[in-house]
Design an enzyme around this catalytic site. Structure first.
Site, PDB file in Angstrom:
ATOM      1  N   CYS A  79       1.036  -0.942  -0.095  1.00  0.00           N
ATOM      2  CA  CYS A  79       0.088  -0.662   0.076  1.00  0.00           C
ATOM      3  C   CYS A  79       0.818   1.223  -0.402  1.00  0.00           C
ATOM      4  O   CYS A  79       2.222   1.380  -1.048  1.00  0.00           O
ATOM      5  CB  CYS A  79      -1.131  -0.426   1.208  1.00  0.00           C
ATOM      6  SG  CYS A  79       0.151   0.096   2.532  1.00  0.00           S
ATOM      7  N   ARG A  80       0.521   2.214   0.627  1.00  0.00           N
ATOM      8  CA  ARG A  80       1.625   3.230   1.113  1.00  0.00           C
ATOM      9  C   ARG A  80       2.274   2.891   1.739  1.00  0.00           C
ATOM     10  O   ARG A  80       3.680   3.392   1.808  1.00  0.00           O
ATOM     11  CB  ARG A  80       0.527   4.982   1.008  1.00  0.00           C
ATOM     12  CG  ARG A  80       1.180   6.008   1.355  1.00  0.00           C
ATOM     13  CD  ARG A  80       0.018   7.181   0.934  1.00  0.00           C
ATOM     14  NE  ARG A  80       0.198   7.955   2.474  1.00  0.00           N
ATOM     15  CZ  ARG A  80       1.856   7.818   3.696  1.00  0.00           C
ATOM     16  NH1 ARG A  80       2.467   7.596   3.630  1.00  0.00           N
ATOM     17  NH2 ARG A  80       1.902   9.272   4.357  1.00  0.00           N
TER      18      ARG A  80
END
Length: 163
Positions: free
Chosen positions: A120-121
């Site tokens: 993800c981030r």
């Protein structure tokens, strides 16, 4: 008086289960307390094996290990669990977008013959997605954490906004 002891025990138990996860997170680096991160040999990653009878597990992997897999044409599914707008700004080339919020409804899109690596981030959503997959019968699921660590290593990303 007895109720107060019960509530105190419940609060302490819940804190003991949530605080270490919040502090350590899935973006922790290898050290004496967390020797697992980065110890998986990329050539030896077993497949995710959805709906296995055995309890699944989540294995953290480093960006270097994922890059090694790419360089050696390993049959992996790199799954970006961020939102579409984030994916369009930058993502790892070849990654499939499957936002964590849609995972429950789209699990049938995940191929059983491939090793699944999530990102993800920063690592929170990929960890949540990994937990969800394991809880829903997937065997070993790999969590790279966030694309931030990928970018910090200088590895390439694709931006659809500039195309």
């Amino acid at each position: 008086m007895r109720k107060a002891y019960v509530w105190t025990a419940i609060v302490l138990l819940s804190l003991s289960l949530t605080v270490p996860a919040a502090i350590g997170g899935c973006t922790s680096q290898p050290n004496a307390k967390n020797p697992v991160r980065g110890t998986v040999l990329a050539e030896m990653l077993p497949r995710a094996q959805p709906r296995s009878q055995d309890a699944g597990k989540i294995v953290p992997v480093l960006p270097e290990e994922v890059m090694h897999l790419f360089n050696h044409d390993q049959d992996i599914l790199l799954l970006d669990v961020r939102e579409e707008s984030e994916y369009r700004k930058s993502h790892i080339g070849g990654a499939k977008l499957l936002p964590v919020g849609e995972l429950a409804h789209r699990m049938d899109e995940l191929p059983i013959e491939k090793t699944i690596i999530l990102y993800c981030r920063s690592g929170t959503r990929s960890r949540n997605a990994a937990v969800f997959l394991v809880e829903n019968g997937f065997g070993t699921v790999y969590d790279m954490g966030g694309i931030i660590s990928w970018i910090q290593k200088g590895y390439p990303v694709v931006s659809e906004d500039s195309i």
